[in-house]
Scaffold this motif. Structure first.
Motif, short mmCIF file in Angstrom:
data_model
loop_
_atom_site.label_atom_id
_atom_site.label_comp_id
_atom_site.label_asym_id
_atom_site.label_seq_id
_atom_site.Cartn_x
_atom_site.Cartn_y
_atom_site.Cartn_z
N VAL A 287 0.95 -1.02 0.12
CA VAL A 287 0.21 -0.13 -0.19
C VAL A 287 1.04 1.04 0.33
CG1 VAL A 287 -2.04 0.94 1.73
CG2 VAL A 287 -1.89 -1.38 1.28
N LEU A 288 0.99 2.41 -0.96
CA LEU A 288 1.59 3.28 -1.37
C LEU A 288 1.05 4.31 -1.00
CD1 LEU A 288 3.32 2.49 -4.37
CD2 LEU A 288 4.19 1.91 -2.03
N THR A 289 1.21 5.65 -0.30
CA THR A 289 1.00 6.70 -0.20
C THR A 289 1.49 7.99 -0.52
OG1 THR A 289 1.18 6.65 2.09
CG2 THR A 289 -0.74 5.67 1.50
N GLY A 290 1.22 9.15 -1.20
CA GLY A 290 2.12 10.04 -0.90
C GLY A 290 3.08 10.06 -1.64
N GLU A 291 4.35 10.64 -1.96
CA GLU A 291 4.99 10.41 -3.32
C GLU A 291 5.63 9.42 -3.84
OE1 GLU A 291 9.19 11.59 -0.93
OE2 GLU A 291 8.55 13.18 -2.23
N ARG A 292 5.21 8.32 -2.87
CA ARG A 292 5.66 6.95 -3.20
C ARG A 292 5.44 5.88 -4.09
NH1 ARG A 292 9.63 3.64 -0.69
NH2 ARG A 292 8.66 1.90 -1.25
N ARG A 293 3.29 6.68 -4.19
CA ARG A 293 3.03 6.38 -5.51
C ARG A 293 2.78 5.95 -6.58
NH1 ARG A 293 -1.94 10.70 -5.28
NH2 ARG A 293 0.12 11.51 -4.58
N GLY A 294 3.79 6.98 -6.68
CA GLY A 294 4.22 6.97 -8.18
C GLY A 294 5.37 5.85 -9.00
N LEU A 295 5.79 4.51 -7.53
CA LEU A 295 6.14 3.71 -8.02
C LEU A 295 5.49 2.55 -8.58
CD1 LEU A 295 8.79 3.88 -4.54
CD2 LEU A 295 9.10 4.48 -7.14
N ALA A 296 4.48 2.85 -8.09
CA ALA A 296 3.46 1.43 -8.92
C ALA A 296 3.36 2.04 -10.12
CB ALA A 296 2.03 2.11 -8.20
N GLU A 297 3.51 2.73 -11.09
CA GLU A 297 3.71 3.13 -12.03
C GLU A 297 4.57 3.09 -13.16
OE1 GLU A 297 1.59 6.54 -13.51
OE2 GLU A 297 1.04 6.89 -11.72
N LEU A 298 5.91 2.29 -11.95
CA LEU A 298 6.65 2.53 -12.95
C LEU A 298 7.73 0.96 -12.19
CD1 LEU A 298 8.94 6.16 -11.92
CD2 LEU A 298 8.01 5.34 -13.91
N PRO A 299 7.44 0.04 -12.67
CA PRO A 299 7.47 -0.94 -12.02
C PRO A 299 9.35 -1.25 -12.38
CG PRO A 299 6.59 -1.24 -14.80
CD PRO A 299 6.81 -0.06 -13.89
N GLY A 300 10.31 -2.29 -11.77
CA GLY A 300 11.15 -2.13 -11.39
C GLY A 300 12.85 -0.78 -11.48
N THR A 301 11.79 0.47 -11.34
CA THR A 301 12.86 1.00 -10.77
C THR A 301 13.43 0.82 -8.82
OG1 THR A 301 11.07 2.56 -11.28
CG2 THR A 301 12.25 3.63 -9.82
N LEU A 302 12.70 -0.14 -8.02
CA LEU A 302 13.57 -0.08 -7.15
C LEU A 302 14.76 -0.54 -7.68
CD1 LEU A 302 10.39 -1.17 -4.72
CD2 LEU A 302 11.70 1.12 -4.32
N SER A 303 14.94 -1.62 -8.50
CA SER A 303 16.19 -2.30 -8.78
C SER A 303 17.12 -0.97 -8.70
CB SER A 303 16.24 -3.34 -9.82
OG SER A 303 15.96 -1.97 -11.33
N SER A 304 16.79 -0.08 -8.88
CA SER A 304 17.83 1.44 -9.60
C SER A 304 19.01 1.83 -8.47
CB SER A 304 18.03 1.98 -10.59
OG SER A 304 16.86 2.74 -9.93
N ARG A 305 17.82 1.43 -6.66
CA ARG A 305 18.11 2.10 -5.56
C ARG A 305 20.11 0.96 -5.71
NH1 ARG A 305 14.69 0.59 -0.36
NH2 ARG A 305 13.23 2.67 -1.08
N ARG A 306 19.68 0.27 -5.18
CA ARG A 306 20.98 -0.25 -5.51
C ARG A 306 22.26 0.08 -5.66
NH1 ARG A 306 22.84 -6.58 -6.11
NH2 ARG A 306 25.46 -6.16 -5.38
N THR A 307 21.91 0.32 -7.00
CA THR A 307 22.72 1.07 -7.91
C THR A 307 23.03 3.13 -7.19
OG1 THR A 307 22.83 -0.44 -10.24
CG2 THR A 307 24.57 1.60 -10.37
N VAL A 308 22.68 3.52 -7.14
CA VAL A 308 22.13 5.44 -6.94
C VAL A 308 22.80 5.24 -5.04
CG1 VAL A 308 20.95 7.21 -6.22
CG2 VAL A 308 20.25 5.01 -8.63
N VAL A 309 22.70 4.10 -4.21
CA VAL A 309 22.75 4.00 -3.43
C VAL A 309 24.83 3.85 -2.60
CG1 VAL A 309 22.88 2.54 -0.65
CG2 VAL A 309 21.14 3.55 -1.91
N ILE A 310 24.94 2.46 -3.65
CA ILE A 310 26.26 2.72 -4.01
C ILE A 310 27.42 3.09 -4.13
CG2 ILE A 310 28.22 0.71 -5.45
CD1 ILE A 310 25.95 -1.41 -4.34
N LEU A 311 26.48 3.83 -5.89
CA LEU A 311 27.27 4.87 -6.05
C LEU A 311 27.33 6.21 -5.69
CD1 LEU A 311 28.49 6.19 -9.39
CD2 LEU A 311 26.65 6.88 -9.01
N ALA A 312 26.80 6.96 -4.58
CA ALA A 312 26.73 7.72 -3.26
C ALA A 312 28.19 7.40 -2.80
CB ALA A 312 25.19 8.36 -3.42
#
Length: 836
Positions: free
Chosen positions: A233-258
């Motif tokens: 269940v998503l609320t607020g600004e995280r609702r957009g993740l429902a329209e972007l399947p696979g987006t969370l997989s880029s979190r690891r890349t961004v976090v490792i890079l940063a």
């Protein structure tokens, strides 16, 4: 004390400007990397097509804490359960699937995708009818205004739409317009039943509309209680993740890079600030000595230095907040433009990265003040006056221990990279920081190393440079601490730039060559309309001159093992053509058995997972679906192309498109260009199909490998730029401080040309020492990384990269020493000495 500190700042503007710049730029870069880190951790996206729904229920996008790469769809019956939750006014099921409108047999949306949805979800954007009526039968569709205009369609006219790889004829029942302009994708609406059928019977999300006066938070809690762990269940600004399947997989890349670059930046900034401030305090040794001689206590001197530093650090941090935010936005823009993260992801830079940047800058300055100002504060007045002109003492036990700490950690990371880490996306997280740590360790020992190396260079310098060389060698011998202050930042510049750029060039070369060798096909058919229907590959095989054809699907999944799931690449192929399309030398079993729930993998992977031919391999596909395929073949290991091979018909339904997007084609021997022409004719008959040679696949893979290249280069450019500014600050400050020395040389008979010649030889000595040390430091990154990637001690890439780095460093050295010296010697020598 405050008045004395402010007066000091006022009358020593040159040295303090250099320190201020180091603090300002360092704080800005750290704040920028911190914003990138916060964006990756929070990973949120503002909703677009579902923005009217304050609560969205969607499939769980993670498996055992790992992000899924494909959309995890949910059962359609879940919408009814959500509708029964307290405070829910309406629960609207939503589906999304590729739906390409054709005009004259060609797709309208060549650059941007178009997607089909059920009409009930149109109000979530919201879309409203501008003409015509809503779809009532399965043969009707509503086009958004942009698509209708480009297709020349109006209510009542027919339109061809490709769905599931097949062109269907629909009647346009209406034209819809959206309020605002938030949705970048073109939309086609069908009846809800027809849309659900075309999407495979399951739904993507449920948009929840609360009862009037009911808060979204309360409704979200009620819905969570209703659905349990079957959905998210998503609320607020995280609702957009429902329209972007696979987006969370880029979190690891961004976090490792940063994290990798952020930690490197923090270390470099701390060293840069400390060295710049330390140099400034060294140049004020005589001032400190005089203050001690007239009665100042060590405590008073420490307070004065600390107050000066506090003023500079606070001012630099306050001024760096806005530039730091801009740097973070720039880094995020590079990531979105290169495809690392979706452009819809929201950039976040809250108080935490701001506070981190401020803390790093202030702590670096405070640490530099403590170590650099300790000697000036504790030295006896008479001894201080005697030592103020020499400044040759540098060695201390804390400095040695700190240097050994950094050197040992740099070597440890290098050894871990070569012996412990496997070839994978985290390899750079140990290889990259190794050179940074080793650089800092060498920089701390730079005075001793510089003195030793200058002694080794003495014979050739004497033989080649004459009087100017003699003067340069004497200066280097008596002022090796000062020379080391110039060497240290150049070591950082050369070591980090060389290590990172050659690490990237090696990655590019190995990826490109290994992929080229793995592809045996001559041609590839690409679908731009969401994939090929099942019968297309059979038509390709029947084409005269075609020896074999195989569907080709790519995804990522997870192998379930006792220690936890291991993510892995997945490839979907056709058993009939895989042996002629991919280089997979079989050592056990047969690839011809790749049908149904089966899998083939390399010998190394089989040993790692403890399976053999006939065993079942437990895994989860990219959308989270569990599968236990039977192992039917083992093939020799290709360490650069490690993936599991499954039937395309098994893997494709669990990807975003649901169909294979590529067909690999192997031409029969001796067919010449005839087969190409026949394939081109076939591609023209299948809407949205493009024909390329097999090199396009290698190029596409190289493009995937290049995703992080622009981000890497941007961040490295920032680090190198900071190091370059530190070099210029240091050299210009040192050179300006030596004007009186140059004036005395001219008064005692030296010409301006001889002084410039002396500085040139000094610059060459600085460049040679820094190049040797920087190259040694870069080897801790390059050598282990190359060993793992290619089995060679030498990196892949042009020698020009190294020459450009060294040449640029030498230009900085000469530019920052010769230009200020030449300008300073335009004044009479007597005036220069008087001004000292």
């Amino acid at each position: 004390m405050w008045r004395l500190a402010l007066r000091t700042l006022k009358f020593r503007r040159t040295s303090f400007v250099a320190t201020f710049l180091a603090m300002f730029l360092g704080a800005a870069i750290v704040i920028g990397c911190g914003g990138l880190m916060e964006t990756g951790v929070r990973m949120a996206a503002a909703p677009q097509r579902l923005r009217e729904a304050p609560v969205v229920v969607t499939g769980e996008q993670t498996y055992d804490s790992s992000a899924l790469t494909e959309r995890h769809r949910i059962d359609a019956g879940l919408a009814g359960e959500v509708a029964r939750a307290d405070g829910v006014r309406a629960a609207v099921p939503d589906v999304s699937f590729p739906a390409t409108v054709l005009k004259d047999g060609k797709p309208l949306t060549e650059k941007s995708a178009s997607y089909g949805h059920g009409w009930a979800s149109a109000r979530l954007t919201p879309y409203t009818l501008a003409a015509g009526k809503t779809p009532v039968t399965g043969g009707e569709a509503v086009l958004d205004a942009g698509l209708a205009r480009r297709a020349g369609a109006r209510p009542g006219s027919p339109v061809d739409i490709v769905v599931q790889g097949t062109a269907h004829r629909f009647r346009v029942s209406g034209i819809a317009e959206q309020r605002g302009d938030h949705n970048p994708d073109a939309a086609v609406f069908f009846t809800d039943d027809r849309a659900r059928t075309l999407a495979g019977g399951r739904i993507d999300s449920v948009a929840v509309l609360p009862e009037p006066g009911t808060s979204a938070a309360a409704v979200a809690d009620a819905v969570r209680a209703e659905v349990g762990d079957r959905a998210e269940v998503l609320t607020g600004e995280r609702r957009g993740l429902a329209e972007l399947p696979g987006t969370l997989s880029s979190r690891r890349t961004v976090v490792i890079l940063a994290a990798v670059f952020g930690s490197s930046v923090v270390l470099i900034v701390m060293f840069g600030v400390a060295s710049t401030l330390g140099l400034s305090l060294q140049q004020r040794a005589r001032e400190m000595a005089l203050l001690r001689a007239v009665g100042s206590t060590p405590k008073q001197l420490r307070r004065m230095i600390l107050t000066e530093t506090a003023v500079l650090s606070v001012a630099s941090v306050l001024l760096a907040l806005a530039p730091g935010y801009a740097i973070g936005r720039l880094l995020f823009k590079v990531l979105t433009s290169s495809g690392v993260v979706a452009p819809a992801i929201t950039y976040h830079a809250g108080p935490l990265p701001m506070a981190t940047g401020a803390a790093v800058t202030v702590l670096a300055a405070a640490g530099a003040t403590r170590f650099a100002g300790r000697r000036a504060a504790r030295t006896e007045p008479v001894a201080a006056l005697a030592e103020s002109t020499a400044g040759s003492r540098w060695f201390s036990l804390p400095r040695l221990l700190l240097a050994l700490f950094f050197l040992a950690n740099g070597i440890g990371l290098a050894v871990a990279t070569a012996t412990v880490m496997e070839d994978g996306p985290t390899l750079a997280s140990t290889a990259g920081p190794a050179s940074v740590l080793f650089c800092v360790g060498l920089a701390l020992l730079a005075p001793g190393l510089t003195k030793a190396m200058v002694a080794l260079l003495r014979p050739p310098v004497r033989a080649l440079s004459g009087l100017s060389g003699q003067l340069a060698l004497r200066n280097a011998a008596t002022a090796h601490v000062r020379m080391a202050g110039a060497v240290a930042p150049i070591v950082l510049l050369i070591g980090i730039a060389t290590g990172t750029l050659y690490m990237q060039s090696t990655e590019n070369h190995v990826s490109r060559t290994s992929y080229d060798e793995n592809i045996l096909a001559d041609y590839v058919l690409d679908s731009t309309t969401g994939g090929f229907a099942p019968g297309v590959v059979a038509t390709v095989r029947a084409t005269p001159g075609v020896a074999a054809a195989s569907e080709f699907v790519t995804s990522r999944g997870f192998v379930d093992r006792p220690g936890g799931p291991a993510d892995t690449d997945l490839r979907g192929v056709s058993a009939e053509g895989v042996r002629q399309s991919l280089d997979l030398p079989v050592v056990a079993g047969s690839l011809a058995d790749l049908r149904g729930d089966t899998v083939a993998l390399s010998e190394k992977k089989a040993r790692e997972y403890g399976v053999g031919v006939g065993d079942r391999l437990p895994l989860h596909l990219g959308d989270g679906t569990p599968l236990r395929p039977t192992v039917v073949a083992l093939y020799t290991d290709n360490p650069k192309q490690q993936y599991l091979t499954l039937p395309a018909a098994t893997l494709a339904p669990h990807t975003g498109d649901g169909l294979p997007r590529q067909i690999l084609v192997r031409a029969a021997h001796g067919t010449g260009t005839g087969v190409h022409d026949r394939l081109a004719a076939l591609a023209a008959r299948v809407p949205g199909t493009e024909l390329d040679d097999s090199s396009s696949l290698a190029g596409r893979n190289n493009q995937i490998q290049q995703i992080l290249v622009s981000a890497n280069y941007t961040i490295v450019a920032m680090i190198v730029g900071y190091a370059a500014i530190t070099v210029v600050n240091t050299l210009v400050s040192v050179t300006r401080k030596r004007r009186a020395e140059f004036g005395l040389q001219r008064l005692t008979g030296a010409t301006r040309a001889q002084v410039i010649g002396m500085l040139t030889v000094e610059g060459v000595l600085i460049g040679v020492v820094a190049t040797v040390l920087g190259t040694l430091a870069s080897a801790t990154t390059i050598v282990p990384y190359s060993l793992v990637k290619s089995g060679s001690y030498l990196p892949s890439g042009s020698l020009g990269i190294y020459l450009a780095i060294v040449g640029g460093s030498l230009l900085l050295v000469f530019g920052a020493t010769l230009l200020p010296s030449w300008r300073g010697m335009r004044s009479p020598a007597v005036d220069t000495v008087k001004a000292a």
